[in-house]
Design a protein around this motif. Structure first.
Motif, PDB file in Angstrom:
ATOM      1  N   ILE A 178      70.200  61.782  61.143  1.00  0.00           N
ATOM      2  CA  ILE A 178      69.584  61.296  62.374  1.00  0.00           C
ATOM      3  C   ILE A 178      70.383  61.843  63.552  1.00  0.00           C
ATOM      4  N   ALA A 179      69.741  62.653  64.385  1.00  0.00           N
ATOM      5  CA  ALA A 179      70.427  63.267  65.520  1.00  0.00           C
ATOM      6  C   ALA A 179      70.775  62.224  66.572  1.00  0.00           C
ATOM      7  N   LEU A 180      71.978  62.323  67.120  1.00  0.00           N
ATOM      8  CA  LEU A 180      72.417  61.457  68.211  1.00  0.00           C
ATOM      9  C   LEU A 180      72.257  62.188  69.544  1.00  0.00           C
ATOM     10  N   PRO A 181      72.225  61.451  70.660  1.00  0.00           N
ATOM     11  CA  PRO A 181      72.117  62.104  71.974  1.00  0.00           C
ATOM     12  C   PRO A 181      73.248  63.104  72.190  1.00  0.00           C
ATOM     13  N   GLU A 182      72.903  64.250  72.771  1.00  0.00           N
ATOM     14  CA  GLU A 182      73.912  65.271  73.058  1.00  0.00           C
ATOM     15  C   GLU A 182      74.689  64.909  74.322  1.00  0.00           C
ATOM     16  N   SER A 183      75.950  65.306  74.334  1.00  0.00           N
ATOM     17  CA  SER A 183      76.838  64.946  75.440  1.00  0.00           C
ATOM     18  C   SER A 183      77.030  66.063  76.455  1.00  0.00           C
ATOM     19  N   PHE A 184      76.576  67.270  76.124  1.00  0.00           N
ATOM     20  CA  PHE A 184      76.838  68.414  76.994  1.00  0.00           C
ATOM     21  C   PHE A 184      75.548  69.180  77.272  1.00  0.00           C
ATOM     22  N   SER A 185      75.518  69.868  78.394  1.00  0.00           N
ATOM     23  CA  SER A 185      74.369  70.679  78.781  1.00  0.00           C
ATOM     24  C   SER A 185      74.685  72.155  78.569  1.00  0.00           C
ATOM     25  N   TRP A 186      73.660  72.987  78.715  1.00  0.00           N
ATOM     26  CA  TRP A 186      73.839  74.431  78.566  1.00  0.00           C
ATOM     27  C   TRP A 186      74.758  74.959  79.666  1.00  0.00           C
ATOM     28  N   PRO A 187      75.681  75.883  79.388  1.00  0.00           N
ATOM     29  CA  PRO A 187      75.861  76.593  78.116  1.00  0.00           C
ATOM     30  C   PRO A 187      76.874  75.945  77.169  1.00  0.00           C
ATOM     31  N   CYS A 196      75.653  63.253  64.722  1.00  0.00           N
ATOM     32  CA  CYS A 196      74.551  62.652  63.973  1.00  0.00           C
ATOM     33  C   CYS A 196      75.018  61.428  63.210  1.00  0.00           C
ATOM     34  N   LEU A 197      74.065  60.726  62.627  1.00  0.00           N
ATOM     35  CA  LEU A 197      74.321  59.678  61.657  1.00  0.00           C
ATOM     36  C   LEU A 197      73.828  60.178  60.306  1.00  0.00           C
ATOM     37  N   LEU A 198      74.586  59.923  59.261  1.00  0.00           N
ATOM     38  CA  LEU A 198      74.143  60.222  57.903  1.00  0.00           C
ATOM     39  C   LEU A 198      73.769  58.888  57.260  1.00  0.00           C
ATOM     40  N   LYS A 199      72.458  58.645  57.166  1.00  0.00           N
ATOM     41  CA  LYS A 199      71.943  57.363  56.679  1.00  0.00           C
ATOM     42  C   LYS A 199      71.484  57.488  55.235  1.00  0.00           C
ATOM     43  N   THR A 200      72.002  56.615  54.387  1.00  0.00           N
ATOM     44  CA  THR A 200      71.701  56.635  52.958  1.00  0.00           C
ATOM     45  C   THR A 200      71.145  55.291  52.531  1.00  0.00           C
ATOM     46  N   ARG A 201      70.064  55.304  51.786  1.00  0.00           N
ATOM     47  CA  ARG A 201      69.416  54.070  51.327  1.00  0.00           C
ATOM     48  C   ARG A 201      69.695  53.849  49.842  1.00  0.00           C
ATOM     49  N   VAL A 202      70.250  52.672  49.537  1.00  0.00           N
ATOM     50  CA  VAL A 202      70.607  52.326  48.163  1.00  0.00           C
ATOM     51  C   VAL A 202      69.786  51.100  47.746  1.00  0.00           C
ATOM     52  N   ILE A 214      75.625  53.948  56.608  1.00  0.00           N
ATOM     53  CA  ILE A 214      75.575  54.903  57.715  1.00  0.00           C
ATOM     54  C   ILE A 214      76.975  55.443  57.993  1.00  0.00           C
ATOM     55  N   ASN A 215      77.125  56.722  57.752  1.00  0.00           N
ATOM     56  CA  ASN A 215      78.375  57.456  57.989  1.00  0.00           C
ATOM     57  C   ASN A 215      78.289  58.056  59.390  1.00  0.00           C
ATOM     58  N   LEU A 216      79.349  57.892  60.203  1.00  0.00           N
ATOM     59  CA  LEU A 216      79.266  58.327  61.599  1.00  0.00           C
ATOM     60  C   LEU A 216      80.569  58.938  62.106  1.00  0.00           C
ATOM     61  N   HIS A 217      80.422  59.780  63.116  1.00  0.00           N
ATOM     62  CA  HIS A 217      81.562  60.352  63.849  1.00  0.00           C
ATOM     63  C   HIS A 217      81.073  60.595  65.276  1.00  0.00           C
ATOM     64  N   LEU A 218      81.397  59.665  66.172  1.00  0.00           N
ATOM     65  CA  LEU A 218      80.871  59.711  67.530  1.00  0.00           C
ATOM     66  C   LEU A 218      81.671  60.667  68.414  1.00  0.00           C
ATOM     67  N   GLU A 219      81.128  60.913  69.611  1.00  0.00           N
ATOM     68  CA  GLU A 219      81.678  61.899  70.541  1.00  0.00           C
ATOM     69  C   GLU A 219      83.144  61.627  70.862  1.00  0.00           C
ATOM     70  N   ALA A 220      83.908  62.720  71.024  1.00  0.00           N
ATOM     71  CA  ALA A 220      85.337  62.595  71.316  1.00  0.00           C
ATOM     72  C   ALA A 220      85.706  63.082  72.709  1.00  0.00           C
ATOM     73  N   ALA A 229      75.969  56.426  74.963  1.00  0.00           N
ATOM     74  CA  ALA A 229      74.588  56.657  74.533  1.00  0.00           C
ATOM     75  C   ALA A 229      74.490  56.698  73.007  1.00  0.00           C
ATOM     76  N   GLN A 230      75.463  57.331  72.362  1.00  0.00           N
ATOM     77  CA  GLN A 230      75.452  57.413  70.909  1.00  0.00           C
ATOM     78  C   GLN A 230      75.684  56.041  70.272  1.00  0.00           C
ATOM     79  N   SER A 231      76.571  55.243  70.866  1.00  0.00           N
ATOM     80  CA  SER A 231      76.831  53.895  70.351  1.00  0.00           C
ATOM     81  C   SER A 231      75.573  53.035  70.444  1.00  0.00           C
ATOM     82  N   LYS A 232      74.854  53.130  71.568  1.00  0.00           N
ATOM     83  CA  LYS A 232      73.636  52.349  71.747  1.00  0.00           C
ATOM     84  C   LYS A 232      72.570  52.746  70.723  1.00  0.00           C
TER      85      LYS A 232
END
Length: 349
Positions: A178-187, A196-202, A214-220, A229-232
């Motif tokens: 699941i794509a998360l909101p991007e933090s940077f603009s072009w370029p 992203c979030l890696l979501k697994t259903r068991v 849900i495995n996650l690694h938010l913006e640094a 935005a990603q946390s929300k």
């Protein structure tokens, strides 16, 4: 006069060449930019073990630092100078050490972050395959960082293929990126992470409900808006799954300190500092599952020392129907990575 004209021509030629190279590089990274869909299916692992409400369920989360951020390393984005370890042998030593730690702290599921598939910074080691082999578990992988060539700093980061890896022997219904909101603009965004979030259903034995992992690694390295935005979005996904009647466990590297954790104060804001996340952001009944017995992350402005700046930025969020029995940081003094594993034990109500 002739000398001046000749010098001017040479200068003009150099400037033209630099502009040409820069423009070509900009076109290249723009054309080659990784553009994932909002939701993508991930090949699920072939586990067969059933998860039930009668048995406890354990998760270990660890940011592996692409096996390149051991105790002797620093990193240019944190105030250090290095881009990667000096040799492939160091990466291999860190990989073996991390695998040993994961074996020591056995769990039903592992959430790993910063796992490289094929990156210059980790000497093209296939870390997904390595962890799967060493732990004897099937893995599900979602790209978090994929660039054909990152042209900074010097020597350059270069080619990167890295992301989130969830390892388990449990039976899986579905896995999604699941794509998360991007933090940077072009370029800048062309060569930056695509979080992203890696979501697994068991499936849960004897129930129509699923255990959603849900495995996650938010913006640094943003100014703060990206993490917010990603946390929300993360919390929106958690709440939606809980309203469906599912059990939810999200965990990983939040790159944010948690409310109430004051044991490791930030001594200086000259180098990288994490964001902050408060309890008020949680949906009703949800809770953080965190431990501050030991820090979970260190600053990479220098090699690790006992007085290094440290934080608690790794942990879990669980839904109201998940009972936390234990959460514990496993102390290994940052020997093989700049993070420490966090182990969660829960019971499904």
């Amino acid at each position: 006069m002739k000398t001046l004209k000749k010098a001017a021509k040479i200068m003009a030629a150099v400037i033209t060449a630099v502009v040409f190279v820069f423009t070509g590089l900009l076109i290249f990274v723009t054309v080659m930019e990784y553009r994932p869909q909002k939701t993508e299916s991930i090949k699920k692992s072939e586990g067969t073990r059933e998860v039930s409400r009668e048995d406890p369920f354990t998760v270990v989360s660890l940011n592996t630092g692409y096996a390149g951020l051991g105790e002797d390393e620093d990193f240019f984005m944190d105030g250090g100078t290095k881009v990667r370890p000096d040799s492939k042998a160091q990466v291999e030593e860190n990989l073996a050490g991390i695998a040993g730690i994961l074996k020591e702290h056995r769990a039903d599921t592992y959430f790993l972050q910063e796992v490289d598939l094929d990156s210059k910074r980790s000497y093209s080691t296939d870390q997904k395959k390595y962890y799967e082999t060493m732990l004897g578990l099937g893995g599900m992988f979602a790209y978090n960082f994929k660039v054909a060539y990152a042209p900074y700093p010097w020597p350059t980061i270069g080619h990167v293929e890295s992301g989130l890896l969830t390892l388990t022997d449990a039976r899986i219904n579905q896995a999604e990126r699941i794509a998360l909101p991007e933090s940077f603009s072009w370029p800048l965004k062309t060569c930056n992470l695509k979080r992203c979030l890696l979501k697994t259903r068991v499936p849960v034995k004897g129930s129509r409900a699923e255990l959603v992992l849900i495995n996650l690694h938010l913006e640094a390295y943003d100014s703060g808006e990206g993490k917010e935005a990603q946390s929300k979005m993360l919390l929106k996904v958690l709440e939606e799954e809980y309203k469906k009647g599912n059990y939810v466990i999200a965990g990983g590297d939040f790159n944010q300190t948690f409310e109430g954790i004051t044991k490791y104060p930030i001594r200086s804001k000259e180098d990288w500092t994490p964001g902050a996340i408060g309890n008020e952001i949680l949906p009703a009944g949800f809770q953080f599952a965190i431990d501050d017995s030991y820090p979970t992350c260190r600053l990479l402005n220098k090699a690790y020392e006992k007085d290094s700046q440290v934080y608690v930025i790794d942990g879990f969020i669980v839904s109201p129907n998940v009972q936390v029995e234990q959460v514990k940081v496993m102390n290994h003094d940052f020997r093989y990575t700049d993070h420490q594993p966090v182990r969660l034990k829960v019971k499904l109500k």
